[in-house]
Design an enzyme around this catalytic site. Sequence first.
Site, PDB file in Angstrom:
ATOM      1  N   HIS A 220       8.939  -3.564  -6.771  1.00  0.00           N
ATOM      2  CA  HIS A 220       8.255  -3.267  -8.044  1.00  0.00           C
ATOM      3  C   HIS A 220       9.219  -2.651  -9.059  1.00  0.00           C
ATOM      4  O   HIS A 220       8.800  -1.864  -9.915  1.00  0.00           O
ATOM      5  CB  HIS A 220       7.098  -2.290  -7.849  1.00  0.00           C
ATOM      6  CG  HIS A 220       6.005  -2.739  -6.940  1.00  0.00           C
ATOM      7  ND1 HIS A 220       5.091  -3.710  -7.273  1.00  0.00           N
ATOM      8  CD2 HIS A 220       5.676  -2.331  -5.686  1.00  0.00           C
ATOM      9  CE1 HIS A 220       4.239  -3.873  -6.272  1.00  0.00           C
ATOM     10  NE2 HIS A 220       4.581  -3.057  -5.302  1.00  0.00           N
TER      11      HIS A 220
ATOM     12  N   GLU B  93       8.951  -7.607  -9.927  1.00  0.00           N
ATOM     13  CA  GLU B  93       7.755  -8.372  -9.595  1.00  0.00           C
ATOM     14  C   GLU B  93       7.974  -9.858  -9.866  1.00  0.00           C
ATOM     15  O   GLU B  93       8.554 -10.249 -10.875  1.00  0.00           O
ATOM     16  CB  GLU B  93       6.562  -7.839 -10.382  1.00  0.00           C
ATOM     17  CG  GLU B  93       6.322  -6.360 -10.099  1.00  0.00           C
ATOM     18  CD  GLU B  93       4.862  -5.962 -10.255  1.00  0.00           C
ATOM     19  OE1 GLU B  93       4.101  -6.705 -10.895  1.00  0.00           O
ATOM     20  OE2 GLU B  93       4.504  -4.903  -9.716  1.00  0.00           O
TER      21      GLU B  93
ATOM     22  N   SER C  30       5.828  -5.369  -1.110  1.00  0.00           N
ATOM     23  CA  SER C  30       5.715  -3.969  -1.503  1.00  0.00           C
ATOM     24  C   SER C  30       6.103  -3.063  -0.330  1.00  0.00           C
ATOM     25  O   SER C  30       7.240  -3.087   0.116  1.00  0.00           O
ATOM     26  CB  SER C  30       4.307  -3.687  -2.024  1.00  0.00           C
ATOM     27  OG  SER C  30       4.215  -2.430  -2.641  1.00  0.00           O
ATOM     28  N   ALA C  31       5.174  -2.269   0.198  1.00  0.00           N
ATOM     29  CA  ALA C  31       5.482  -1.386   1.328  1.00  0.00           C
ATOM     30  C   ALA C  31       6.007  -2.171   2.523  1.00  0.00           C
ATOM     31  O   ALA C  31       6.876  -1.700   3.263  1.00  0.00           O
ATOM     32  CB  ALA C  31       4.241  -0.592   1.724  1.00  0.00           C
TER      33      ALA C  31
ATOM     34  N   GLY D  30       0.852  -1.185   0.000  1.00  0.00           N
ATOM     35  CA  GLY D  30       0.000   0.000   0.000  1.00  0.00           C
ATOM     36  C   GLY D  30       0.882   1.227   0.000  1.00  0.00           C
ATOM     37  O   GLY D  30       1.848   1.294  -0.758  1.00  0.00           O
TER      38      GLY D  30
END
Length: 238
Positions: A160, A195, A123-124, A91
């Site tokens: 990413h 990814e 991700s985050a 997020g």
Amino acid sequence: MKNANLLLLSSSRVGDTKYLEHALNMIKAKLNGVTDLLFVPYAGVTVNYDEYTQTVQNALNTIDVKVTGIHQYDDPIAAVNNAQAIAVGGGNTFHLLHQLYKQNLIPAIQSKVATGMPYIGWSAGSNIAGLSIRTTNDMPIIEPESFTALNLVDFQLNPHYTDYNPPGHNGETRAQRLAEFMVLNPKTPIVAIVEGTALDIADNSLRLTCDNGSNSGYIFKGGHKSTITTEDNLNDLL
């Protein structure tokens, strides 16, 4: 961090795969029999925390893991202290770190990871495992107490990662933005994970891994970009 047992995923999806589907084998291996997972949904801004937690639960049903959101506890620090394993979702990285500081959770997470408890991020959730969030891709929609992150690994992360630049677009590529960081921090490595890949840290060993996607990533340091693969020994980054 010694004894760290981490799985730092670039993303929750690869292409058109279902949520966390590409990472199920990696997650199962990292949990190594642990069936209760504490989930930190604080990076979710446009999604309800209950819904976010349920999304993760639905994804992990096939590997028989029970997921409980940290927001469901009256005492989040106690929840971390009692956790068998922690997962931190993607997020907005700034909002995630803001909440961790607000809840005073950073020391608790660091202490638990130091005991060898599995930590899984995507991700985050991977971004915050590094030294700081200064190489995140996210918009700073909120100002955390500090950009200093969990320091579970001694480098920066950039999930990413892609250097694709659409035709006609005149903005900076990802590599150009990371180059700016290197000018000011020439001795600090940045590991860029694409990814489908993840960094797996266990037994004081670090390697790039993947189950569905690219088998390469990149290290940026001192103005240079080098390619890494799943065959490379990356222990010198620890």
